[in-house]
Scaffold this motif. Structure first.
Motif, PDB file in Angstrom:
ATOM      1  N   UNK A  46       0.758  -1.076   0.098  1.00 34.41           N
ATOM      2  CA  UNK A  46       0.032   0.051  -0.007  1.00 34.41           C
ATOM      3  C   UNK A  46       0.861   1.386  -0.034  1.00 34.41           C
ATOM      4  N   UNK A  47       0.784   1.740  -1.182  1.00 35.78           N
ATOM      5  CA  UNK A  47       1.539   3.150  -1.098  1.00 35.78           C
ATOM      6  C   UNK A  47       0.872   4.474  -0.777  1.00 35.78           C
ATOM      7  N   UNK A  48       1.574   5.428  -0.459  1.00 36.94           N
ATOM      8  CA  UNK A  48       0.931   6.770  -0.225  1.00 36.94           C
ATOM      9  C   UNK A  48       1.855   7.557  -1.111  1.00 36.94           C
ATOM     10  N   UNK A  49       0.884   8.083  -1.943  1.00 35.90           N
ATOM     11  CA  UNK A  49       1.694   9.077  -2.969  1.00 35.90           C
ATOM     12  C   UNK A  49       1.204  10.415  -2.839  1.00 35.90           C
ATOM     13  N   UNK A  50       2.203  11.288  -2.733  1.00 30.60           N
ATOM     14  CA  UNK A  50       1.977  12.621  -2.681  1.00 30.60           C
ATOM     15  C   UNK A  50       2.292  13.378  -4.032  1.00 30.60           C
ATOM     16  N   UNK A  51       1.405  14.293  -4.546  1.00 24.96           N
ATOM     17  CA  UNK A  51       1.613  15.323  -5.593  1.00 24.96           C
ATOM     18  C   UNK A  51       1.496  16.508  -5.490  1.00 24.96           C
ATOM     19  N   UNK A  52       2.335  17.354  -5.520  1.00 26.73           N
ATOM     20  CA  UNK A  52       1.984  18.576  -5.173  1.00 26.73           C
ATOM     21  C   UNK A  52       3.124  19.516  -5.559  1.00 26.73           C
ATOM     22  N   UNK A  76       6.123  23.766 -10.291  1.00 22.76           N
ATOM     23  CA  UNK A  76       6.717  22.488 -10.723  1.00 22.76           C
ATOM     24  C   UNK A  76       6.231  21.016  -9.662  1.00 22.76           C
ATOM     25  N   UNK A  77       6.137  19.921 -10.319  1.00 16.28           N
ATOM     26  CA  UNK A  77       5.423  19.012  -9.492  1.00 16.28           C
ATOM     27  C   UNK A  77       6.528  18.347  -8.601  1.00 16.28           C
ATOM     28  N   UNK A  78       6.068  17.910  -7.191  1.00 16.88           N
ATOM     29  CA  UNK A  78       6.934  17.226  -6.464  1.00 16.88           C
ATOM     30  C   UNK A  78       6.265  15.897  -6.343  1.00 16.88           C
ATOM     31  N   UNK A 124      -1.037  12.127 -12.853  1.00 12.83           N
ATOM     32  CA  UNK A 124       0.364  13.095 -12.828  1.00 12.83           C
ATOM     33  C   UNK A 124       0.310  14.157 -13.861  1.00 12.83           C
ATOM     34  N   UNK A 125       0.025  13.760 -15.361  1.00  9.62           N
ATOM     35  CA  UNK A 125       0.024  14.376 -16.229  1.00  9.62           C
ATOM     36  C   UNK A 125      -1.206  15.295 -16.163  1.00  9.62           C
ATOM     37  N   UNK A 126      -2.307  15.107 -15.607  1.00  6.33           N
ATOM     38  CA  UNK A 126      -3.475  15.945 -15.710  1.00  6.33           C
ATOM     39  C   UNK A 126      -2.870  17.240 -14.802  1.00  6.33           C
ATOM     40  N   UNK A 127      -2.439  16.786 -13.328  1.00 13.95           N
ATOM     41  CA  UNK A 127      -1.887  17.814 -12.381  1.00 13.95           C
ATOM     42  C   UNK A 127      -0.833  18.733 -13.244  1.00 13.95           C
ATOM     43  N   UNK A 128       0.039  18.175 -13.990  1.00 16.90           N
ATOM     44  CA  UNK A 128       1.172  18.778 -14.584  1.00 16.90           C
ATOM     45  C   UNK A 128       0.744  19.859 -15.746  1.00 16.90           C
ATOM     46  N   UNK A 129      -0.406  19.497 -16.299  1.00 16.30           N
ATOM     47  CA  UNK A 129      -1.143  20.280 -17.307  1.00 16.30           C
ATOM     48  C   UNK A 129      -1.687  21.483 -16.709  1.00 16.30           C
ATOM     49  N   UNK A 130      -2.445  21.139 -15.497  1.00 14.80           N
ATOM     50  CA  UNK A 130      -3.049  22.245 -14.458  1.00 14.80           C
ATOM     51  C   UNK A 130      -2.207  23.310 -14.113  1.00 14.80           C
ATOM     52  N   UNK A 131      -0.919  22.696 -13.684  1.00 20.68           N
ATOM     53  CA  UNK A 131      -0.065  23.491 -12.996  1.00 20.68           C
ATOM     54  C   UNK A 131       0.780  24.159 -14.023  1.00 20.68           C
ATOM     55  N   UNK A 132       0.872  23.594 -15.449  1.00 22.63           N
ATOM     56  CA  UNK A 132       1.518  24.341 -16.409  1.00 22.63           C
ATOM     57  C   UNK A 132       0.624  25.447 -16.812  1.00 22.63           C
ATOM     58  N   UNK A 133      -0.714  25.306 -16.982  1.00 29.54           N
ATOM     59  CA  UNK A 133      -1.470  26.455 -17.301  1.00 29.54           C
ATOM     60  C   UNK A 133      -1.556  27.362 -16.095  1.00 29.54           C
ATOM     61  N   UNK A 134      -1.534  27.157 -15.037  1.00 35.05           N
ATOM     62  CA  UNK A 134      -1.427  28.307 -13.892  1.00 35.05           C
ATOM     63  C   UNK A 134      -0.149  29.083 -13.964  1.00 35.05           C
ATOM     64  N   UNK A 135       1.019  28.125 -14.301  1.00 34.84           N
ATOM     65  CA  UNK A 135       2.246  29.085 -14.478  1.00 34.84           C
ATOM     66  C   UNK A 135       2.106  29.973 -15.613  1.00 34.84           C
ATOM     67  N   UNK A 187       6.982   0.680  -9.802  1.00 34.02           N
ATOM     68  CA  UNK A 187       6.874   1.129 -11.191  1.00 34.02           C
ATOM     69  C   UNK A 187       5.771   1.036 -11.642  1.00 34.02           C
ATOM     70  N   UNK A 188       4.739  -0.143 -11.038  1.00 36.23           N
ATOM     71  CA  UNK A 188       3.506  -0.185 -11.396  1.00 36.23           C
ATOM     72  C   UNK A 188       2.438   0.865 -10.974  1.00 36.23           C
ATOM     73  N   UNK A 189       2.956   1.311 -10.060  1.00 39.38           N
ATOM     74  CA  UNK A 189       1.986   2.401  -9.119  1.00 39.38           C
ATOM     75  C   UNK A 189       2.273   3.887 -10.157  1.00 39.38           C
ATOM     76  N   UNK A 190       3.490   4.153 -10.478  1.00 41.90           N
ATOM     77  CA  UNK A 190       4.014   4.945 -11.389  1.00 41.90           C
ATOM     78  C   UNK A 190       2.854   4.873 -12.622  1.00 41.90           C
ATOM     79  N   UNK A 191       3.108   3.939 -13.406  1.00 46.13           N
ATOM     80  CA  UNK A 191       2.417   3.542 -14.498  1.00 46.13           C
ATOM     81  C   UNK A 191       0.704   4.034 -14.218  1.00 46.13           C
TER      82      UNK A 191
END
Length: 385
Positions: free
Chosen positions: A130-136, A307-309, A208-219, A198-202
Motif C-alpha cells: 500500500x503506497x501513499x503518493x503525494x503530488x504537489x 513544478x510537480x513534486x 500526474x499528467x493532468x495535474x502537471x497540465x493544470x500546473x503548467x496552465x497556472x504557470x 513502477x506499477x504505481x507510477x504507470x
C-alpha cells in the motif's frame, strides 16, 4: 487497467482514526463533531498529548483543537505513525472462509451460474504493497493518493482482484482483518517492491499528467499576468519619459529668456529633471531588454513554484498466502448449458484470460459473456448475429 485505491473519505478518516486511537488505549468522548481524546501515559507518541481535542472537519473555531479530515496535518501524521508501528504483516486467505468470486463479465446477462466449485491444488504467496503518493507543487496543488499493488511472489504477475480483496480485509470497518508477522526477508521483498513501485507510477501517470497540465496552465497564466504588468509599466515609463522631455524643453526656453535669478532656478530644475530622465530611461531600457528576452528569471521562478513534486512511500507491506487451483463453472440459460474450467486463486479470482469462442477477444465488464449456445460468446459477437 485496474487502479485499486483506498477512498480517503471523511468517514473513512474518522473510522480509521477512532480505531487506531482506541488500539493505543485512548479514551474518546464525542460531542457532535468534537472529540475529546485522553491518552494513556504509557503511549509513546509524538502526535498525541495527554489531552487532545479533535474537530471532524476543517471548521475548528479555536486554536486549541486539531482538524481531522483527509488533508489535515494531524491525520497525515497519524497515518505515518500508524504505518511505522505496523509496517509489515502476513494474512492467509482460506478457501473455506472466502466465497468464490464470479467475474463481473458474467453479470448483467440472462446466464445463470448454477455452480462454481473451486479445487485448491497448492499454496501461493503474494505481496500487497500500500503506497501513499503525494503530488504537489510549492504553491496551490496537492493530491494525496493511496494505491495498493498486489503481485505473485513467484510469477511477478499483478493480481488486481487480490488488491480489492486485500483492501476489503484491511478496511477500517472490517473487524475480521488480522495479521501475523511477515515471514519474507528484506532481500526477497526489495525486488518485488521495486516492481510494485513502477506499477504505481504507470497507473497514476494520467493523474500526474493532468495535474502537471493544470500546473503548467497556472504557470502560463501567471507568466502572462506578469508580462502584462511589465508592459503596463513600460507604457507608464514611456509617458513619464515624454513628460520629462517636454518639461526639459520648456525649461530650455525659460533659461534663454529669463532674468538671472529665474535662469539659475531653471538651470537647477533642469539638472534635476535630467537626472530623473536618465533614471527613468535606464529603467525603461532594462525593462524592454528583459521583455524582449521573455523575462527568463521571472519565468524560472514561477515555473519552479508550479513544478510537480511526486513522492511515493510504501505505507504497509503485507505477505498474503492464498490457495491456487482450478475453478469449475456450470452455466445455464433456459435452452442451453455450458461448463468450463479455469485457473483460480482464493481472493485472486480467475487467474487466466477467458476469451470469446468466436472472436477470441478477452471478456471484460464492457464486453461480457452474452450467449452460451455454442460456447462462451461475447456481447459484441451476439449483437452481430
Amino acid at each position: 487497467m485496474t487502479d485499486t485505491a483506498v477512498p480517503v473519505t471523511q468517514s473513512a478518516v474518522e473510522i480509521f482514526t477512532e480505531q487506531y486511537l482506541r488500539t493505543l488505549g485512548c479514551d474518546i468522548d464525542k460531542h457532535d463533531n468534537r472529540w475529546a481524546v485522553t491518552t494513556p501515559n504509557e503511549v509513546d507518541s509524538e502526535l498525541l498529548t495527554d489531552s487532545l481535542t479533535l474537530v471532524c472537519g476543517s471548521d475548528v473555531g479555536d486554536g486549541t483543537a486539531e482538524e481531522l479530515h483527509p488533508e489535515s496535518q494531524f491525520f497525515q501524521t497519524l497515518l505515518t505513525e500508524a504505518s511505522e508501528r505496523t509496517p509489515t504483516g502476513k494474512i492467509s486467505l482460506e478457501t473455506d472462509d472466502t466465497a468464490v468470486q464470479i467475474p463481473e463479465w458474467f453479470q448483467g446477462s440472462d446466464i445463470e451460474v448454477r455452480s462454481a466449485d473451486f479445487t485448491p491444488y497448492y499454496d501461493r504467496t503474494a505481496l500487497v504493497v500500500l503506497f501513499r503518493v503525494s503530488i504537489e507543487t510549492v504553491s496551490e496543488y496537492q493530491t494525496e493518493l493511496l494505491r495498493a499493488v498486489a503481485l505473485d511472489t513467484r510469477s511477478k504477475e499483478f493480481l488486481p482482484t487480490l488488491e480489492e480483496t486485500f483492501l476489503q480485509i484491511a478496511s477500517p470497518d472490517n473487524e475480521a482483518g488480522t495479521s501475523k508477522p511477515m515471514e519474507m526477508g528484506a532481500a526477497d521483498i526489495q525486488p518485488l517492491l521495486d516492481i510494485a513501485r513502477e506499477e504505481v507510477v504507470d497507473r497514476i501517470q494520467e493523474t500526474i499528467d493532468e495535474i502537471h497540465q493544470e500546473a503548467s496552465r497556472a504557470a502560463d497564466a501567471e507568466v502572462e499576468e506578469f508580462r502584462q504588468m511589465q508592459q503596463q509599466r513600460i507604457q507608464e515609463l514611456e509617458e513619464q519619459l515624454s513628460n520629462l522631455s517636454a518639461r526639459i524643453d520648456n525649461l530650455r526656453q525659460q533659461i534663454n529668456s529669463s532674468d538671472e535669478d529665474e535662469r539659475v532656478e531653471a538651470l537647477k530644475e533642469r539638472k534635476e529633471l535630467k537626472t530623473e530622465y536618465e533614471d527613468v530611461d535606464t529603467e525603461l531600457d532594462d525593462l524592454r531588454q528583459r521583455r524582449d528576452q521573455g523575462f527568463p528569471e521571472r519565468q524560472r521562478e514561477i515555473r519552479a513554484r508550479h513544478a510537480l513534486d511526486v513522492q511515493m512511500k510504501p505505507l504497509t507491506i503485507t505477505e498474503v498466502e492464498y490457495e491456487s487451483g482450478e475453478l469449475e463453472v456450470a452455466l445455464a440459460t433456459d435452452d442451453h448449458t455450458w461448463d468450463f474450467a479455469a485457473g483460480y486463486g482464493t481472493g485472486v479470482g480467475i487467474t487466466e484470460a477467458i476469451s470469446c469462442g468466436k472472436c477470441g477477444k478477452e471478456f471484460t465488464e464492457t464486453n461480457p459473456v452474452r450467449d452460451i449456445a455454442r460456447g462462451l460468446i461475447c456481447l459484441d459477437c451476439y449483437r452481430q448475429e
